[in-house]
Design an enzyme around this catalytic site. Structure first.
Site, PDB file in Angstrom:
ATOM      1  N   SER A  39       0.635  -1.052   0.094  1.00  0.00           N
ATOM      2  CA  SER A  39      -0.042   0.048   0.167  1.00  0.00           C
ATOM      3  C   SER A  39       0.900   1.162   0.034  1.00  0.00           C
ATOM      4  O   SER A  39       1.677   1.497   0.573  1.00  0.00           O
ATOM      5  CB  SER A  39      -0.908   0.017   1.127  1.00  0.00           C
ATOM      6  OG  SER A  39      -1.559   1.287   1.546  1.00  0.00           O
ATOM      7  N   VAL A  47      15.229   2.996   5.546  1.00  0.00           N
ATOM      8  CA  VAL A  47      16.503   2.788   5.893  1.00  0.00           C
ATOM      9  C   VAL A  47      16.949   1.392   5.536  1.00  0.00           C
ATOM     10  O   VAL A  47      16.353   0.413   5.347  1.00  0.00           O
ATOM     11  CB  VAL A  47      16.896   3.135   7.301  1.00  0.00           C
ATOM     12  CG1 VAL A  47      17.403   4.580   7.555  1.00  0.00           C
ATOM     13  CG2 VAL A  47      15.622   2.880   8.194  1.00  0.00           C
ATOM     14  N   ALA A  50      23.319  -0.695   4.871  1.00  0.00           N
ATOM     15  CA  ALA A  50      24.765  -1.350   4.937  1.00  0.00           C
ATOM     16  C   ALA A  50      24.280  -2.879   4.829  1.00  0.00           C
ATOM     17  O   ALA A  50      23.399  -3.343   5.427  1.00  0.00           O
ATOM     18  CB  ALA A  50      25.448  -1.004   6.086  1.00  0.00           C
ATOM     19  N   LYS A  78      31.918  -2.155   0.742  1.00  0.00           N
ATOM     20  CA  LYS A  78      32.051  -2.166   2.356  1.00  0.00           C
ATOM     21  C   LYS A  78      32.955  -3.309   2.719  1.00  0.00           C
ATOM     22  O   LYS A  78      32.840  -4.536   2.346  1.00  0.00           O
ATOM     23  CB  LYS A  78      30.776  -2.399   2.893  1.00  0.00           C
ATOM     24  CG  LYS A  78      30.740  -2.459   4.495  1.00  0.00           C
ATOM     25  CD  LYS A  78      29.276  -2.588   4.890  1.00  0.00           C
ATOM     26  CE  LYS A  78      29.619  -2.776   6.594  1.00  0.00           C
ATOM     27  NZ  LYS A  78      28.363  -3.479   7.155  1.00  0.00           N
ATOM     28  N   VAL A 183      -4.455  -3.873   2.932  1.00  0.00           N
ATOM     29  CA  VAL A 183      -5.034  -4.958   3.558  1.00  0.00           C
ATOM     30  C   VAL A 183      -5.960  -4.398   4.539  1.00  0.00           C
ATOM     31  O   VAL A 183      -5.368  -4.043   5.756  1.00  0.00           O
ATOM     32  CB  VAL A 183      -4.126  -6.075   3.789  1.00  0.00           C
ATOM     33  CG1 VAL A 183      -4.807  -7.170   4.396  1.00  0.00           C
ATOM     34  CG2 VAL A 183      -3.083  -6.415   2.663  1.00  0.00           C
ATOM     35  N   LEU A 331      10.972  -7.366   9.092  1.00  0.00           N
ATOM     36  CA  LEU A 331      10.767  -6.618  10.328  1.00  0.00           C
ATOM     37  C   LEU A 331       9.800  -7.284  10.947  1.00  0.00           C
ATOM     38  O   LEU A 331       9.296  -7.091  12.214  1.00  0.00           O
ATOM     39  CB  LEU A 331      10.437  -5.192   9.978  1.00  0.00           C
ATOM     40  CG  LEU A 331      11.650  -4.294   9.631  1.00  0.00           C
ATOM     41  CD1 LEU A 331      11.557  -3.083   9.122  1.00  0.00           C
ATOM     42  CD2 LEU A 331      12.790  -4.533  10.491  1.00  0.00           C
ATOM     43  N   THR A 342      22.690  -6.623   9.933  1.00  0.00           N
ATOM     44  CA  THR A 342      22.390  -8.009   9.702  1.00  0.00           C
ATOM     45  C   THR A 342      20.995  -8.095   9.255  1.00  0.00           C
ATOM     46  O   THR A 342      20.612  -9.182   9.208  1.00  0.00           O
ATOM     47  CB  THR A 342      22.515  -8.576  11.236  1.00  0.00           C
ATOM     48  OG1 THR A 342      22.022  -7.798  12.264  1.00  0.00           O
ATOM     49  CG2 THR A 342      23.918  -8.905  11.459  1.00  0.00           C
ATOM     50  N   ILE A 344      18.880  -7.195   6.753  1.00  0.00           N
ATOM     51  CA  ILE A 344      18.762  -7.611   5.404  1.00  0.00           C
ATOM     52  C   ILE A 344      19.250  -8.947   5.304  1.00  0.00           C
ATOM     53  O   ILE A 344      18.592  -9.994   4.504  1.00  0.00           O
ATOM     54  CB  ILE A 344      19.282  -6.770   4.356  1.00  0.00           C
ATOM     55  CG1 ILE A 344      18.400  -5.411   4.353  1.00  0.00           C
ATOM     56  CG2 ILE A 344      19.241  -7.396   2.822  1.00  0.00           C
ATOM     57  CD1 ILE A 344      19.117  -4.157   3.512  1.00  0.00           C
TER      58      ILE A 344
HETATM   59  C1  FAD Z   1      16.959   2.754  11.691  1.00  0.00           C
HETATM   60  C2  FAD Z   1      17.194   1.463  11.078  1.00  0.00           C
HETATM   61  C3  FAD Z   1      18.376   1.210  10.342  1.00  0.00           C
HETATM   62  C4  FAD Z   1      18.461   0.057   9.655  1.00  0.00           C
HETATM   63  N1  FAD Z   1      19.720  -0.061   8.805  1.00  0.00           N
HETATM   64  C5  FAD Z   1      20.032  -1.340   8.311  1.00  0.00           C
HETATM   65  C6  FAD Z   1      21.322  -1.659   7.752  1.00  0.00           C
HETATM   66  O1  FAD Z   1      22.218  -0.889   7.592  1.00  0.00           O
HETATM   67  N2  FAD Z   1      21.532  -2.868   7.334  1.00  0.00           N
HETATM   68  C7  FAD Z   1      20.485  -3.806   7.149  1.00  0.00           C
HETATM   69  O2  FAD Z   1      20.470  -4.945   6.653  1.00  0.00           O
HETATM   70  N3  FAD Z   1      19.270  -3.247   7.637  1.00  0.00           N
HETATM   71  C8  FAD Z   1      18.897  -2.228   8.177  1.00  0.00           C
HETATM   72  N4  FAD Z   1      17.690  -1.945   8.431  1.00  0.00           N
HETATM   73  C9  FAD Z   1      16.647  -2.937   8.615  1.00  0.00           C
HETATM   74  C10 FAD Z   1      15.899  -2.718   7.233  1.00  0.00           C
HETATM   75  O3  FAD Z   1      15.493  -1.397   6.901  1.00  0.00           O
HETATM   76  C11 FAD Z   1      14.803  -3.784   7.073  1.00  0.00           C
HETATM   77  O4  FAD Z   1      15.259  -4.985   7.244  1.00  0.00           O
HETATM   78  C12 FAD Z   1      14.328  -3.732   5.718  1.00  0.00           C
HETATM   79  O5  FAD Z   1      13.981  -2.490   5.336  1.00  0.00           O
HETATM   80  C13 FAD Z   1      13.018  -4.579   5.347  1.00  0.00           C
HETATM   81  O6  FAD Z   1      11.975  -3.974   5.891  1.00  0.00           O
HETATM   82  P1  FAD Z   1      10.473  -4.748   5.770  1.00  0.00           P
HETATM   83  O7  FAD Z   1      10.154  -4.843   4.188  1.00  0.00           O
HETATM   84  O8  FAD Z   1      10.401  -5.885   6.662  1.00  0.00           O
HETATM   85  O9  FAD Z   1       9.300  -3.664   6.315  1.00  0.00           O
HETATM   86  P2  FAD Z   1       9.080  -2.352   5.541  1.00  0.00           P
HETATM   87  O10 FAD Z   1      10.267  -1.529   4.831  1.00  0.00           O
HETATM   88  O11 FAD Z   1       8.527  -1.638   6.712  1.00  0.00           O
HETATM   89  O12 FAD Z   1       7.757  -2.441   4.476  1.00  0.00           O
HETATM   90  C14 FAD Z   1       6.488  -2.835   4.995  1.00  0.00           C
HETATM   91  C15 FAD Z   1       5.891  -3.094   3.855  1.00  0.00           C
HETATM   92  O13 FAD Z   1       4.653  -3.555   4.170  1.00  0.00           O
HETATM   93  C16 FAD Z   1       3.529  -2.783   3.638  1.00  0.00           C
HETATM   94  N5  FAD Z   1       2.445  -2.841   4.372  1.00  0.00           N
HETATM   95  C17 FAD Z   1       2.028  -2.942   5.624  1.00  0.00           C
HETATM   96  N6  FAD Z   1       0.714  -2.856   6.072  1.00  0.00           N
HETATM   97  C18 FAD Z   1       0.172  -3.061   4.886  1.00  0.00           C
HETATM   98  C19 FAD Z   1      -1.145  -3.233   4.776  1.00  0.00           C
HETATM   99  N7  FAD Z   1      -2.332  -3.192   5.654  1.00  0.00           N
HETATM  100  N8  FAD Z   1      -1.508  -3.222   3.674  1.00  0.00           N
HETATM  101  C20 FAD Z   1      -0.886  -3.372   2.396  1.00  0.00           C
HETATM  102  N9  FAD Z   1       0.655  -3.243   2.748  1.00  0.00           N
HETATM  103  C21 FAD Z   1       0.957  -2.839   3.878  1.00  0.00           C
HETATM  104  C22 FAD Z   1       4.173  -1.494   3.567  1.00  0.00           C
HETATM  105  O14 FAD Z   1       3.371  -0.640   2.409  1.00  0.00           O
HETATM  106  C23 FAD Z   1       5.529  -1.761   3.071  1.00  0.00           C
HETATM  107  O15 FAD Z   1       5.373  -1.811   1.785  1.00  0.00           O
HETATM  108  C24 FAD Z   1      17.420  -0.917   9.323  1.00  0.00           C
HETATM  109  C25 FAD Z   1      16.268  -0.594  10.229  1.00  0.00           C
HETATM  110  C26 FAD Z   1      16.041   0.548  10.911  1.00  0.00           C
HETATM  111  C27 FAD Z   1      14.615   0.717  11.610  1.00  0.00           C
END
Ligand code: FAD
Length: 496
Positions: A39, A47, A50, A78, A183, A331, A342, A344
């Site tokens: 969405s 973020v 790395a 890196k 969703v 996450l 770690t 990713i």
């Molecule tokens: C401060 C910070 C620094 C970081 N630095 C690093 C780093 O240097 N190296 C590293 O490996 N990792 C890092 N990470 C972790 C990394 O950012 C995440 O592991 C990665 O971005 C994966 O996120 P995600 O896809 O799980 O969640 P998100 O990026 O939050 O994506 C969630 C998705 O779900 C969708 N969604 C949620 N609810 C709904 C709904 N109801 N209906 C439809 N869609 C929905 C959203 O639209 C979005 O597309 C960091 C994290 C943080 C917080």
């Protein structure tokens, strides 16, 4: 009853969603139909810049050309993380992806080094580590060698937004269908409790045989619908927020990440081709958001390019990342602060594990239990490694650091620390993501020098030991003089 999995629905279009989509489709091909729903109303974390070396496997499996990847994601190379002020203010050490020296089959190199050190050697262990020397000199090259002692392992820094977009392009080219929509409801089967379908705003319904929850911190399926529970580890890792801001690139890009301890947290500095990524990770018990943003801006070394953005998080993991026909990835499955880059990698390893155990002929409870067990071990090992950095600090400038230096730690970690301090022994659990050389560097960097060393290191005469160290240095550093500067490498390699 046909229980073949044909339709997979992925919720979420962040790094986790698109990496899951790309890898599953690449490996399973026409056997599965994959739909990803995301969405635009809910932003990705944005973020995550790395990485660590195993990310190269993802790119290889997906058939991604490295030079194109570097261009598309504005990436840099890196070789290490430099930890500054973590032990004490003004002191620093590297955690490189390499390994110092050369080890024999029975005795690791650091035992020889400890012996020499006790006899007055002034060189640090890192003096024998090519990654370290190249990082310090700002050089980089891809070394083609079959001799593992001569490798220079590396990973990337990249723009998280561009990386997500790139993975989306790869996934869609492979045949993944993307649906835009929010969703609103997760429909469970009233008898079995498995997820049957997702209802989107506007009335659309997505049915599936198997669901991957990549919805980020909210854990839409795994927590909100299935309520698997969460192991909270904030008593060991109390940081619960980060403020991030991009800033102008430096004239010269470093081939390593900087992690700089600050009075109530730590700051990252990640060099990309077009800008720097910066952020301050902190605990809201010790620092307000406004103070954190002000401290981060005061400690930038180049002009900010946007307003600081706060992200809140909880450290820990979903108790059961696989429940029924749902697997949480990214996450949604848990979070450990980005100190060792770690997250990713944990996405990648969750998908690899899922692919290895991919259900056919039904979802077997033993398989699910094994998946969850391995996931728990993996998270705990990374957790212990992160705690190590905090627990061994000798900073005395704030309650934040003083409390961390005194916290009680998991037994698994206590045991590792005392063995190393007494005998220089490094215990590596099965499949621990961090190899011996990682534990070694952080334990040394955080102030532990072993009292004793392996008996094999005593077998050499003093002269033999001197020759061995000199030869090792010469052999390891042979490629250094020919290496181009990091920026020159990027320019040449990417044609940029
Ligand atoms: C401060 C910070 C620094 C970081 N630095 C690093 C780093 O240097 N190296 C590293 O490996 N990792 C890092 N990470 C972790 C990394 O950012 C995440 O592991 C990665 O971005 C994966 O996120 P995600 O896809 O799980 O969640 P998100 O990026 O939050 O994506 C969630 C998705 O779900 C969708 N969604 C949620 N609810 C709904 C709904 N109801 N209906 C439809 N869609 C929905 C959203 O639209 C979005 O597309 C960091 C994290 C943080 C917080």
């Amino acid at each position: 009853m046909d229980n073949t999995i044909k339709k997979i629905v992925i919720v979420g279009g962040g790094t986790a969603g698109w990496m899951s989509a790309a890898l599953l489709k690449k490996v399973l091909g026409p056997v599965v139909q994959i739909t990803l729903v995301e969405s635009e109303q809910i932003a990705t974390v944005g973020v995550g810049e790395a990485s660590i070396p195993p990310i190269q496997h993802v790119n290889k499996v997906l058939g991604i050309d490295e030079a194109e990847f570097l261009r598309e994601t504005r990436a840099t190379m890196k070789l290490a993380i430099r930890f500054e002020n973590w032990y004490r203010d003004g002191e620093g050490y590297f955690h490189t992806f390499g390994a110092a020296g050369q080890s024999s089959a029975f005795c690791q190199f650091h035992h020889y080094w400890v012996r020499a050190r006790q006899a007055g050697l002034s060189e640090s262990l890192w003096h024998y580590d090519l990654n370290y020397r190249a990082a310090c000199e700002g050089r980089f090259a891809k070394l083609a060698t079959a001799d593992t002692r001569l490798e220079m392992p590396y990973a990337y820094h990249f723009d998280a937004g561009l990386y997500g977009a790139y993975l989306r392009k790869v996934s869609e080219a492979l045949g993944v269908e993307r649906v835009e929509g929010l969703v609103e409801k997760v429909q469970l089967n009233s008898d079995t409790g498995v997820v049957e379908s997702l209802h989107l705003a506007g009335g659309k319904c997505l049915e599936g045989d198997f669901f991957i929850d990549c919805s980020g911190f909210r854990g839409l399926l795994i927590q909100q619908a299935l309520g698997v529970g969460f192991d909270d580890w904030s008593h060991w890792l109390p940081c619960d927020r980060a403020v991030a801001v991009p800033s102008e690139r430096f004239v010269k890009t470093l081939p390593y990440t900087r992690a700089i301890a600050r009075p109530n947290g730590w700051q990252w500095r990640i060099p990309l081709q077009h800008r720097n990524g910066n952020g301050l990770v902190y605990s809201s018990r010790f620092l307000s958001d406004d103070e954190a943003a002000a401290q981060l801006l005061a400690n930038l070394e180049s002009e900010p390019l946007a307003e600081p953005r706060i992200t809140r998080f909880r450290t820990g993991r979903a108790r059961a990342p696989w429940r029924g026909n749902v697997v949480a990835v990214g996450l949604a499955s848990g979070f450990l602060e980005p100190l060792e880059s770690t997250s990713i990698h944990l996405i990648q390893s969750a998908i690899v594990r899922l692919l290895k155990y991919f259900p056919h002929g039904g979802i077997h409870p033993q398989v699910v239990a094994q998946y969850n067990h391995q996931s728990r071990l993996e998270y705990e090992q990374v957790r212990d490694f992160l705690i190590l950095h905090y627990r061994l600090n000798r900073r005395d400038d704030s309650d934040f650091w003083r409390q961390l230096a005194q916290m009680s730690i998991p037994h698994s970690l206590e045991h590792k620390l005392s063995l190393f301090a007494e005998q220089g022994v490094l215990l590596r659990e099965n499949n621990d993501l961090f190899a011996e050389s990682s534990w070694l560097q952080v334990m040394l960097g955080q102030g532990i020098e072993p009292a004793d060393y392996h008996p094999q290191a005593k077998a050499m005469s003093d002269g033999q030991l001197r020759d061995f160290l000199a030869h090792t240095e010469q052999m390891k550093m042979a490629p250094l003089a020919q290496m181009p500067e990091h920026d020159a490498f990027l320019h040449l390699y990417t044609g940029g």
